[in-house]
Design a protein around this motif. Structure first.
Motif, PDB file in Angstrom:
ATOM      1  N   ILE A   8       0.854  -1.192   0.000  1.00  0.00           N
ATOM      2  CA  ILE A   8       0.000   0.000   0.000  1.00  0.00           C
ATOM      3  C   ILE A   8       0.887   1.239   0.000  1.00  0.00           C
ATOM      4  O   ILE A   8       1.811   1.343   0.819  1.00  0.00           O
ATOM      5  N   GLY A  10       0.781   5.289   0.569  1.00  0.00           N
ATOM      6  CA  GLY A  10      -0.028   6.413   1.000  1.00  0.00           C
ATOM      7  C   GLY A  10      -0.214   6.482   2.497  1.00  0.00           C
ATOM      8  O   GLY A  10      -0.659   5.512   3.117  1.00  0.00           O
ATOM      9  N   GLY A  15      -5.321   4.804   3.614  1.00  0.00           N
ATOM     10  CA  GLY A  15      -4.174   3.910   3.510  1.00  0.00           C
ATOM     11  C   GLY A  15      -3.863   3.227   4.817  1.00  0.00           C
ATOM     12  O   GLY A  15      -3.622   2.018   4.867  1.00  0.00           O
ATOM     13  N   LEU A  31       3.235  -1.170   4.109  1.00  0.00           N
ATOM     14  CA  LEU A  31       2.777   0.194   3.888  1.00  0.00           C
ATOM     15  C   LEU A  31       3.974   1.099   3.656  1.00  0.00           C
ATOM     16  O   LEU A  31       4.954   1.053   4.410  1.00  0.00           O
ATOM     17  N   ASP A  74      -2.767   2.029  -4.525  1.00  0.00           N
ATOM     18  CA  ASP A  74      -2.419   3.447  -4.474  1.00  0.00           C
ATOM     19  C   ASP A  74      -3.454   4.166  -3.622  1.00  0.00           C
ATOM     20  O   ASP A  74      -4.554   4.459  -4.070  1.00  0.00           O
ATOM     21  N   ALA A  75      -3.088   4.435  -2.361  1.00  0.00           N
ATOM     22  CA  ALA A  75      -3.976   5.140  -1.433  1.00  0.00           C
ATOM     23  C   ALA A  75      -3.417   6.521  -1.121  1.00  0.00           C
ATOM     24  O   ALA A  75      -3.643   7.060  -0.043  1.00  0.00           O
ATOM     25  N   THR A  76      -2.685   7.090  -2.070  1.00  0.00           N
ATOM     26  CA  THR A  76      -2.115   8.422  -1.868  1.00  0.00           C
ATOM     27  C   THR A  76      -3.214   9.476  -1.933  1.00  0.00           C
ATOM     28  O   THR A  76      -4.343   9.207  -2.339  1.00  0.00           O
TER      29      THR A  76
END
Length: 410
Positions: A8, A10, A15, A31, A74-76
């Motif tokens: 992950i 972000g 995130g 992460l 992509d949890a940005t």
């Protein structure tokens, strides 16, 4: 239980929550966040690797080779356009499936919507009055373009050493530099706006998890004008719940291969009963569109906009001047829930789903069974536009562009 290793990217709320939830489910996950401060925010009890550092495409590919993930999430931040672009390129190079975790876009009225921060700065520069900026530290250099910014702008940023040094170097000092970690409540936002007598709130659409609704409510209570920097297009993204389904194997998909869920189908509304729960500005806009079609409209709301009241002249519009209650959906063919109360919208969506009635929930695209489109009429033709709930601003901009093209064609 699946043993897929997930990476992950972000340090956003989503995130961190995804990382922690995958740990709880026994799914291997790592992460990567941009800053050491972002790393500090992660629960110390987690089992996976948590790393920090800003990476370019080459660095990302190198990290992939070390961690060997089977899937990249992509949890940005929704405004971190360059990072998302680099992640997509790195995943393509390393042949790793890519998923974008997207925040739902908030549909708002009464704001000054700007496509870029430069446009927002130019708008504010032509006016006087104090500005509370909540766009973060990265955009502060743009704000120096506002006339008398040292005395007018109050910048709220994260309490990071480098960010504070940069802000001071750019002229933001003393009470004009607010270094705090969110989330910020309605009361906190309101107190700041009143404390500094701000006439403007400069912000981005940070979504529910970013406290966007609390900022909007505080600005309205303080009488401050919201200047909103529109969110970049984020097509192809999935909600938090959808990403979880993909990872746990209940919904196998890749963004590059994902088929669309919503088919643009034109239905006959003649004689159908459309129930609108809510009477605000969004409801008024929806009703104005529906009145172009041959349907019967019922509105349930204790208060309604004057623009809605102006339409109550015929038999096609009925008003129940009260709040929503269970059973209101009986006999409805289509339901729109457009109140400013999250719990009411949720209940309407649940009841509609239980009754098998198509429903559009304005503040939660994942609770919709259909999306209310932007409508374009031209020479007897009707065009409907939708982004599947991902970008109201993008749809609005495209609709305006198409209307202009159609009205100015040779």
């Amino acid at each position: 239980m699946t043993q897929r290793r997930i990476l992950i990217f972000g340090g956003t709320t989503e995130g961190r929550l995804l990382f922690e939830q995958l740990q709880d489910l026994g799914i291997q996950a790592d992460l990567h966040v941009a800053t050491a401060y972002g790393k500090e925010l992660v629960d110390e009890g987690t089992q996976g690797f948590v790393e920090s550092g800003r990476l370019d495409v080459e660095g990302m590919v190198g990290l992939f080779q070390q961690r060997i993930p089977e899937l990249l999430v992509d949890a940005t931040h929704p405004y971190a356009v360059e990072v998302t672009k680099n992640l997509k390129s790195a995943c393509e190079i390393a042949d790793i499936p890519y998923l974008r975790l997207s925040r739902a876009v908030t549909e708002v009225e009464g704001v000054i919507l700007c496509e870029t921060i430069e446009e927002a700065v130019a708008w504010l520069d032509r006016r006087s009055g104090a500005v509370l900026s909540t766009i973060g530290s990265k955009g502060l250099h743009h704000l120096t373009g506002i006339r008398d910014y040292e005395n007018r702008v109050y910048a709220r940023i994260l309490p990071l050493t480098e960010a504070v040094k940069d802000a001071v170097a750019q002229g933001f000092k003393g009470s004009h530099l607010i270094c705090m970690q969110g989330p910020f409540t309605f009361e906190m936002n309101l107190a700041m706006l009143r404390q500094y007598k701000c006439e403007y709130l400069l912000t981005k659409d940070s979504g529910v998890s970013g406290g966007f609704e609390e900022k909007l409510a505080a600005a309205e209570a303080a009488g401050a004008q919201v200047v909103l920097v529109g969110r970049p297009s984020d097509s192809g993204g999935l909600s938090f719940e959808q990403v979880l389904k993909v990872i746990t194997g209940r919904e196998e998909t890749r963004v590059s291969e994902r088929k669309l869920s919503y088919f643009p189908m034109f239905v006959n509304l003649r004689g159908k009963r459309v129930l609108v729960v809510g009477g605000g500005k969004i409801a008024a806009r929806r009703i104005e569109t529906l009145l172009k079609f041959d349907c019967d409209i019922t509105v349930v709301s204790p208060e309604v906009e004057d623009a809605i009241l102006a339409h109550f002249r015929g038999e096609r519009l009925t008003l129940h001047a009260r709040g929503y209650s269970a059973g209101d959906l009986e006999g409805a063919d289509v339901v729109l829930s457009v109140t400013n109360d999250r719990e009411v919208n949720r209940r309407v969506g649940l009841e509609a789903n239980a009754l098998g009635i198509p429903v559009s929930v304005a503040d939660a695209h994942e609770e919709c069974t259909f999306y209310f489109p932007a409508i374009i009429e031209h020479d007897g033709m009707v065009i409907g536009l939708s982004s599947q709930g991902q970008s109201h601003q993008g749809v609005s901009a495209l609709a305006k562009k198409l209307r202009w093209i159609l009205n100015h064609e040779d």
